[in-house]
Design an enzyme around this catalytic site. Structure first.
Site, PDB file in Angstrom:
ATOM      1  N   SER A 161      78.903  58.329 -40.169  1.00 16.68           N
ATOM      2  CA  SER A 161      79.692  57.346 -40.912  1.00 16.68           C
ATOM      3  C   SER A 161      78.796  56.328 -41.580  1.00 16.68           C
ATOM      4  CB  SER A 161      80.599  56.564 -39.958  1.00 16.68           C
ATOM      5  OG  SER A 161      81.399  57.404 -39.214  1.00 16.68           O
ATOM      6  N   HIS A 218      80.736  63.698 -45.152  1.00 13.55           N
ATOM      7  CA  HIS A 218      81.482  62.688 -44.398  1.00 13.55           C
ATOM      8  C   HIS A 218      82.989  62.858 -44.587  1.00 13.55           C
ATOM      9  CE1 HIS A 218      82.537  58.209 -43.709  1.00 13.55           C
ATOM     10  NE2 HIS A 218      82.522  58.859 -42.569  1.00 13.55           N
ATOM     11  N   ASN A 273      83.115  53.331 -46.114  1.00 11.58           N
ATOM     12  CA  ASN A 273      82.883  52.468 -44.951  1.00 11.58           C
ATOM     13  C   ASN A 273      82.326  51.109 -45.321  1.00 11.58           C
ATOM     14  OD1 ASN A 273      83.876  53.469 -42.540  1.00 11.58           O
ATOM     15  ND2 ASN A 273      82.377  55.117 -42.583  1.00 11.58           N
TER      16      ASN A 273
HETATM   17  N1  LIG Z   1      86.317  58.928 -35.558  1.00 11.90           N
HETATM   18  C1  LIG Z   1      86.342  58.696 -36.869  1.00 11.90           C
HETATM   19  O1  LIG Z   1      87.317  58.152 -37.417  1.00 11.90           O
HETATM   20  C2  LIG Z   1      85.199  59.138 -37.736  1.00 11.90           C
HETATM   21  C3  LIG Z   1      85.402  59.241 -39.117  1.00 11.90           C
HETATM   22  C4  LIG Z   1      84.359  59.713 -39.909  1.00 11.90           C
HETATM   23  C5  LIG Z   1      83.127  60.007 -39.346  1.00 11.90           C
HETATM   24  N2  LIG Z   1      82.966  59.863 -37.996  1.00 11.90           N
HETATM   25  C6  LIG Z   1      81.648  60.216 -37.443  1.00 11.90           C
HETATM   26  O2  LIG Z   1      81.752  61.506 -36.859  1.00 11.90           O
HETATM   27  C7  LIG Z   1      80.881  61.595 -35.729  1.00 11.90           C
HETATM   28  C8  LIG Z   1      81.657  62.005 -34.499  1.00 11.90           C
HETATM   29  O3  LIG Z   1      82.654  61.038 -34.257  1.00 11.90           O
HETATM   30  P1  LIG Z   1      83.936  61.368 -33.340  1.00 11.90           P
HETATM   31  O4  LIG Z   1      84.903  60.274 -33.577  1.00 11.90           O
HETATM   32  O5  LIG Z   1      84.352  62.771 -33.520  1.00 11.90           O
HETATM   33  O6  LIG Z   1      83.295  61.194 -31.885  1.00 11.90           O
HETATM   34  P2  LIG Z   1      83.886  61.718 -30.486  1.00 11.90           P
HETATM   35  O7  LIG Z   1      83.312  60.827 -29.464  1.00 11.90           O
HETATM   36  O8  LIG Z   1      85.356  61.900 -30.571  1.00 11.90           O
HETATM   37  O9  LIG Z   1      83.234  63.191 -30.347  1.00 11.90           O
HETATM   38  C9  LIG Z   1      81.862  63.426 -30.196  1.00 11.90           C
HETATM   39  C10 LIG Z   1      81.680  64.759 -29.517  1.00 11.90           C
HETATM   40  O10 LIG Z   1      80.280  65.034 -29.463  1.00 11.90           O
HETATM   41  C11 LIG Z   1      80.002  65.593 -28.201  1.00 11.90           C
HETATM   42  N3  LIG Z   1      78.609  65.430 -27.877  1.00 11.90           N
HETATM   43  C12 LIG Z   1      77.956  64.407 -27.273  1.00 11.90           C
HETATM   44  N4  LIG Z   1      76.645  64.689 -27.136  1.00 11.90           N
HETATM   45  C13 LIG Z   1      76.467  65.919 -27.664  1.00 11.90           C
HETATM   46  C14 LIG Z   1      75.350  66.772 -27.803  1.00 11.90           C
HETATM   47  N5  LIG Z   1      74.145  66.413 -27.386  1.00 11.90           N
HETATM   48  N6  LIG Z   1      75.537  67.984 -28.360  1.00 11.90           N
HETATM   49  C15 LIG Z   1      76.776  68.372 -28.803  1.00 11.90           C
HETATM   50  N7  LIG Z   1      77.864  67.614 -28.694  1.00 11.90           N
HETATM   51  C16 LIG Z   1      77.713  66.400 -28.134  1.00 11.90           C
HETATM   52  C17 LIG Z   1      80.927  64.884 -27.242  1.00 11.90           C
HETATM   53  O11 LIG Z   1      81.100  65.633 -26.039  1.00 11.90           O
HETATM   54  C18 LIG Z   1      82.200  64.791 -28.075  1.00 11.90           C
HETATM   55  O12 LIG Z   1      83.021  65.914 -27.893  1.00 11.90           O
HETATM   56  C19 LIG Z   1      80.180  60.234 -35.627  1.00 11.90           C
HETATM   57  O13 LIG Z   1      78.981  60.284 -36.325  1.00 11.90           O
HETATM   58  C20 LIG Z   1      81.159  59.311 -36.326  1.00 11.90           C
HETATM   59  O14 LIG Z   1      80.535  58.167 -36.854  1.00 11.90           O
HETATM   60  C21 LIG Z   1      83.969  59.464 -37.174  1.00 11.90           C
END
Ligand SMILES: NC(=O)c1ccc[n+]([C@@H]2O[C@H](COP(=O)([O-])OP(=O)(O)OC[C@H]3O[C@@H](n4cnc5c(N)ncnc54)[C@H](O)[C@@H]3O)[C@@H](O)[C@H]2O)c1
Length: 285
Positions: free
Chosen positions: A119, A140, A190
């Site tokens: 993000s 993204h 963002n």
């Molecule tokens: N949540 C949002 O609204 C949103 C929107 C756009 C972008 N993002 C970005 O997307 C990314 C993920 O966010 P999210 O909300 O899905 O997070 P989340 O916490 O819901 O999911 C992250 C996942 O990664 C896994 N994980 C942790 N360590 C790991 C590893 N070493 N290898 C593989 N998997 C691993 C976790 O078990 C979990 O299932 C981040 O960079 C975030 O900034 C999030």
């Protein structure tokens, strides 16, 4: 180059949504996470969302089954070796993301596009972890992935144009509107969104209005679909806080992006939103 196999690293909120739309649009998906319990939970959530679509008549039962068959859950990164593109969606922690990219470089062919769903981190910085930064791109997506039409394609300083063109076609095939962005803190969305959350947090922190009141005002008067607090709960307050912190740091401490202590306290307390069952509001998961 034609994309057929997609790897998704991290099967949380974003990874599960990305895997779902890829499978729905005919791609074969390897969905990777650190253990089987997590990745099975993710598969279950995808099936539940598709099941709702069946109930609403948006897809058929057969389409649900075909989509689910196209997703293979895995806990070994080497399973992603044949992927044409790998999309990383692990938590917003820079050393973790860099480590994942280092590992992916060792596993995937030189022709695999390595994309990050970050993000707020610099794509150029993430790409510095590998020897082939020209194939590292920001891809993204927005939350919830199956519903949000936009995707930002972020060019790192060394990203090759040819991969940008491949990803433009890929985004289009997923039914997404893609915008190409430069690698600046928070990219476009963002960066614009930070003051939306930060001002709301300041108002709540000064007790000028409650979180409920602020959300209602933004929805009724501002015609936003969601208020800043319910939206943080949906995104994950931890994820949102990390984004604010890195946009703030990315602009070398520019005051208007400064994170708010109220949001930090929510993260410290574990009340991080819907995924935890409680954030600014309570949820039954
Ligand atoms: N949540 C949002 O609204 C949103 C929107 C756009 C972008 N993002 C970005 O997307 C990314 C993920 O966010 P999210 O909300 O899905 O997070 P989340 O916490 O819901 O999911 C992250 C996942 O990664 C896994 N994980 C942790 N360590 C790991 C590893 N070493 N290898 C593989 N998997 C691993 C976790 O078990 C979990 O299932 C981040 O960079 C975030 O900034 C999030």
């Amino acid at each position: 180059m034609t994309i057929q196999y997609v790897g998704v690293v991290g099967s949380g909120t974003m990874g599960s949504g990305i895997a779902q739309i890829c499978a729905q649009n005919g791609y074969y998906v390897y969905l990777y996470d650190v253990n089987d319990t997590i990745v099975q939970k993710s598969l279950y959530s995808i099936e539940k969302r598709l099941q709702k679509m069946v109930e609403k008549g948006k897809i058929t039962k057969k389409e649900l089954e075909q989509s689910m068959e196209r997703i293979e859950a895995c806990t070994e990164l080497s399973n992603l070796k044949a992927c044409d593109v790998v999309i990383e969606a692990v938590p917003e922690k820079l050393p973790l993301k860099k480590e994942i990219f280092r590992q992916l470089e060792g596993v995937c062919s030189e022709q695999t596009i390595l994309a990050t769903n970050t993000s707020s981190f610099s794509v150029t910085d993430i790409a510095s972890a590998v020897n082939t930064p020209e194939r590292v791109v920001g891809l993204h997506f927005f939350n919830p992935v199956p519903l949000m039409p936009l995707v930002e394609i972020v060019k790192g300083f060394k990203t090759s144009e040819k991969w940008i063109h491949v990803l433009l076609r890929f985004a289009d095939s997923l039914g997404k509107e893609a915008v190409i962005c430069e690698d600046t803190p928070g990219f476009i969305v963002n960066r614009i969104a930070r003051p939306f959350y930060n001002e709301a947090l300041k108002i709540a922190g000064e007790r000028l209005a409650s979180v409920e009141q602020i959300d209602i005002i933004m929805k009724k008067a501002g015609h936003f679909k969601m208020g800043p607090f319910e939206l943080q709960d949906l995104i994950g307050i931890d994820v949102n806080f990390s984004t604010t912190e890195s946009v703030y740091n990315g602009f070398f401490g520019e005051g208007r992006f400064r994170p708010h202590y109220l949001q930090q306290r929510m993260v410290q307390s574990g009340k991080i939103g819907r995924k935890a069952g409680e954030g600014y509001f309570r949820y039954e998961n």
